[in-house]
Each structure stands twice: as structure tokens, then as C-alpha cells.
Design an enzyme around this catalytic site. Structure first.
Site, PDB file in Angstrom:
ATOM      1  N   SER A   1      46.792  40.640  38.187  1.00 11.30           N
ATOM      2  CA  SER A   1      48.058  40.366  37.505  1.00 11.30           C
ATOM      3  C   SER A   1      47.860  39.472  36.295  1.00 11.30           C
ATOM      4  CB  SER A   1      49.013  39.684  38.482  1.00 11.30           C
ATOM      5  OG  SER A   1      48.454  38.444  38.880  1.00 11.30           O
ATOM      6  N   CYS A   2      46.615  39.095  35.986  1.00  9.70           N
ATOM      7  CA  CYS A   2      46.427  38.092  34.927  1.00  9.70           C
ATOM      8  C   CYS A   2      45.648  38.601  33.709  1.00  9.70           C
ATOM      9  CB  CYS A   2      45.729  36.879  35.504  1.00  9.70           C
ATOM     10  SG  CYS A   2      46.605  36.225  36.925  1.00  9.70           S
ATOM     11  N   PHE A   3      44.378  38.965  33.879  1.00  7.56           N
ATOM     12  CA  PHE A   3      43.566  39.293  32.696  1.00  7.56           C
ATOM     13  C   PHE A   3      44.176  40.403  31.830  1.00  7.56           C
ATOM     14  CE2 PHE A   3      39.268  37.726  34.639  1.00  7.56           C
ATOM     15  CZ  PHE A   3      39.681  36.430  34.485  1.00  7.56           C
TER      16      PHE A   3
END
Ligand code: UGA
Length: 427
Positions: free
Chosen positions: A263-265
Site C-alpha cells: 500500500s506504500c511504495f
């Protein structure tokens, strides 16, 4: 200190539990009643190593949850915004939840006399705290920064290891508009041994994006070198393990393979690209980081086609569906484009993941999910290894139930065995 935490996702719940562990009194705020009830009864709404122990220890004592913003703000000295910042349809950051939380906090502040500090912990693009959050709070509270403080305090928590990372950080960043609010935020971490970097809010916001973008860049760089190595018959793992011994480079995040998910990079690199474009800068390197990452899963299917030819009617086992090991989170998992490409090519997909079968079923209802690797492998023409779970490193006899022993390893997981046609993605 008395803290309210807005949003009970993985950052909010972990931060709340860890602040309670550090001795603070914490109130979690969420509109989701089910999550509130779970937290109040000491049950984490998400899986994180070590979290259930902390919730069991502090729920009903130093930690509680409510949906009442006014009461939570009244009872505390400081509020953390920990809500989600998803991508919009063009990949840019969607700040609608941050805006809604800021408006609710502003309304609650209007009814409070005492000084209060609002801290943005959600990952937001540079200038958001000053140009989006602050004006909303001012408008809804009718107050100015003389009456309340505003700060930005990014998180660097890995999913799965978030409790450990919170309690043992390698950096803490506090960006504030004024010294008073920055001092208050910094004091919350006095129980943790770590130097605190003090900045203004937009620098703190940029540190988070630069951090994640650099890690994503290391992975895409390793994948690009790996793709070249593959063509030349070189083992990229030997190459990068030697390269990583250079103290200026370091050994981490140099593992070539199916690319980064989560869900981040992907979301953060795209959001930074969007922000750069908004100010008239074309971020060539960041564009390439995403392009390389999107190509990796498709390269796996290409290698498969080289071995099997036409995939129509072929049974392909996809092992491990989560975006990384030890989680049931499938967001941006590299298995998703792989399964889609296999289905588009007419293959029959059988899948197994120790935790993520049910989540993937919501995306792909028409494929077969199994309760073990062996069941998924039975009668398969080939197998694709997508995620680096430890339990899969020792797979061996399980492959004997396949029709053809072709394994495409997207994570450098397996030690090639006799009688198995083993194909490494980048090695
Ligand atoms: C990441 C960062 O590591 C955290 O510091 C940050 O706080 C968090 O994002 C966030 O912004 O909230 P996370 O997404 O949980 O944490 O996952 P990572 O462990 O960093 O892995 C991300 C992806 O990179 C995974 O798909 C993993 O398989 C892949 N990866 C990692 C590689 O392909 N190669 C590597 O060498 C390392």
C-alpha cells in the site's frame, strides 16, 4: 501526555498501542463502530506482529476507542491524523479522507478552550499540512495558530514489523510551524532512544516520500540489473550481494524479482510524480522506477510462455498471493497483474496463500483457491512463485504432483532441484 489518534488502520492502531506502551493515555477515533468495539475489547482490527499483546495489555486502561471526535479532542492534548491517503484514478494522492478528518478536528477544536496540537502522520505530499490541513482546521474552528499547534510527523513502519519499527526507529522526524508544537510532539518520544530530526512540515513530508522513493528505486535498479544479467547468463544475486558490500550502497533492498507491491511504495512514488508534475517538473527517474516495476510481473509470464508456448487451457499454479510475506494484504501485490495476464492468455489458475486466499478471491472469483501448496500444484503444467514466505523455501516433494515440473521463481526462493525445470526471473 493525553493523545487522540484519528483512524484505526495499521499506522493509527500501531501508533496508539505503542504510545500507550510508552506511558501515554490514548484515545482512538474512528467512524467504524466494529473497529471501535474490537479495540475496546483488546482485539486488533488488523494483523500486526506484537499488536494483540499490546492491545490486551492497555485496552480499558491507558487505551480506549470512540467515534466521538468532540469528546476525544476535549480529553486529550494532541491529535494525530492517521487516515488513509489512497491514489485517485490518475495515480495522484486522494486527500479526501485527510480533509474530512481535518474538518471534524476543526469542529471539535471550536468547542475546546485549551491549547491543542494537531499532527499529520498520514503520508501526504509536500505542502499538504500547511496548505490543506491548516486552512481547513482554521476555517472549521474559527481559531488561528496562536490557539493551536500544527505539526507533521511521518511514519517509517514496515507492515508486519510495525510495532518493532515504532519502538526501535532509526529516525524520528518532527516538522512543525513553531517550536512550541514541535517540542510537544518530540516529547512524546522521550521514552525511545533515537535522535529526533526537527524540520518544517513540508520538509518532514518530503523526507517520507524521498525515503520510500529511494527504497523503490533500489528495487527497480536491482530489477533492471537483474534483467540484463538474465540475458547474459549472470546470477544477479551474486552481483548485488557484492555491490551491497560497498558501505555507500548497503546490502538491503537489492533483491531482484517480481517487483515491489503493497500500500506504500507504488502509491507514494506515483504521488510524488504527480506532485512534481503539478509544479512543472518531469521526474524522469521516478517514472522509470514505476515502469520497471510494472514490467517485472509480465516478464514472468513471458518466461512461462517461452517454456509452455500457448497458455490456453494450461494449468498454472500461482503460489503466494500477498504483496509480501507474513501478511494477508494483497494491495498492489505482483500476483495481481500475473493472474490477470494468465487469465487473459486463457490459462487455468490454481492459487494458494497461507493468509491471503480470501482477499484475492474478492478480486478474482473465478480461479481455484486451495488450502495447501500441494493441492494447488496437483496436475499443474507450471508454477509461479510470487512472494518470499519462509515456509516455501523448503518446497521439494510437493512439486512431484505437477504434470510438468516447470517453476518460474519470482523471488529467488528455491534451491533448484534435480528433475525440476527451474527458471529464475533475473538470474
Ligand atoms: C514500506 C517501507 O519499508 C516502510 O519504511 C514505510 O513506512 C511503509 O512502506 C509505508 O510507507 O507506510 P511496506 O510497504 O510494509 O513498508 O513493505 P516493504 O517491506 O518495504 O516491502 C515493499 C515491497 O518491496 C514488497 O512487495 C517486497 O517484496 C518488495 N521488495 C523489498 C523487493 O522486491 N525487493 C527487495 O529487495 C525488498
Amino acid at each position: 501526555m493525553r493523545i487522540s489518534v484519528i483512524g484505526t488502520g495499521y499506522v493509527g492502531t500501531v501508533s496508539a498501542a505503542c504510545f500507550a506502551e510508552l506511558g501515554h493515555e490514548v484515545v482512538c477515533v474512528d467512524i467504524d463502530r466494529a473497529k471501535i468495539n474490537q479495540i475496546n475489547s483488546g482485539v486488533p482490527p488488523i494483523y500486526e506482529e506484537g499488536l494483540s499483546e499490546l492491545l490486551r495489555k492497555h485496552a480499558g486502561k491507558r487505551l480506549s476507542a470512540t467515534s466521538d471526535y468532540d469528546n476525544a479532542v476535549k480529553r486529550t492534548d494532541i491529535s494525530f491524523i492517521c487516515v488513509g491517503t489512497p491514489s485517485d484514478s490518475s495515480g495522484n494522492i486522494d486527500l479526501s479522507i485527510v480533509k474530512a478528518a481535518s474538518a471534524s478536528l476543526g469542529e471539535a477544536l471550536k468547542k475546546k478552550k485549551d491549547y491543542h496540537v494537531i499532527v499529520v502522520k498520514s503520508t501526504v505530499v509536500p505542502e499538504t499540512t500547511e496548505k490543506v490541513v491548516l486552512p481547513i482546521i482554521e476555517r472549521h474552528s474559527g481559531k488561528t495558530t496562536k490557539d493551536f499547534g500544527i505539526a507533521m510527523n511521518p511514519e517509517f513502519l514496515r507492515e508486519g514489523k510495525a510495532v518493532h519499527d515504532f519502538m526501535h526507529p532509526d529516525k524520528i522526524v518532527v516538522g512543525s510551524l513553531d517550536t512550541k508544537s514541535g517540542d510537544i510532539v518530540a516529547s512524546l518520544y522521550s521514552g525511545i532512544e533515537c535522535e529526533i530530526t526537527r524540520t518544517n512540515p513540508r520538509t518532514a513530508e518530503m523526507i517520507k516520500y524521498a525515503n520510500n522513493s529511494f527504497l523503490a528505486t533500489k528495487i527497480s535498479f536491482s530489477n533492471e540489473i537483474g534483467n540484463i544479467c538474465k540475458e547474459l547468463g549472470i546470477n544477479t544475486y551474486q552481483v548485488m550481494s557484492a555491490v551491497g558490500r560497498d558501505f555507500r550502497i548497503g546490502p538491503h533492498f537489492l533483491n531482484a524479482g517480481a517487483g515491489f507491491g503493497g500500500s506504500c511504495f507504488p502509491k507514494d512514488v506515483k504521488a510524488l510524480i504527480g506532485k512534481a508534475k503539478e509544479i512543472g517538473y518531469e521526474p524522469l527517474l521516478l517514472n522509470s522506477v514505476i515502469a520497471v516495476n510494472e514490467g517485472q510481473p509480465l516478464r514472468m509470464v513471458k518466461l512461462l510462455k517461452n517454456k509452455l508456448g500457448n497458455l490456453k487451457g494450461k494449468k498454472v499454479a500461482v503460489l503466494v498471493l500477498a504483496f509480501k510475506n507474513d501478511t494477508d494484504d494483497i494491495r498492489e501485490s505482483r500476483s495481481i497483474p500475473v493472474i490477470k495476464e494468465l487469465l487473459d492468455n486463457g490459462a487455468k489458475v490454481s492459487a494458494y496463500d497461507p493468509m491471503a486466499n480470501e482477499n484475492m478471491r474478492k478480486l478474482f472469483g473465478g480461479i481455484e483457491y486451495y488450502k495447501s501448496a500441494t493441492d494447488a500444484l496437483r496436475g499443474a503444467d507450471a508454477c509461479l512463485i510470487m512472494t518470499e514466505w519462509d515456509e516455501f523455501k523448503s518446497l521439494d516433494k510437493e512439486f512431484e504432483v505437477m504434470k510438468q515440473n516447470i517453476i518460474i521463481d519470482g523471488r529467488h526462493m528455491l534451491t533448484p532441484k534435480k528433475d525440476i525445470e527451474y527458471v529464475g526471473l533475473c538470474w
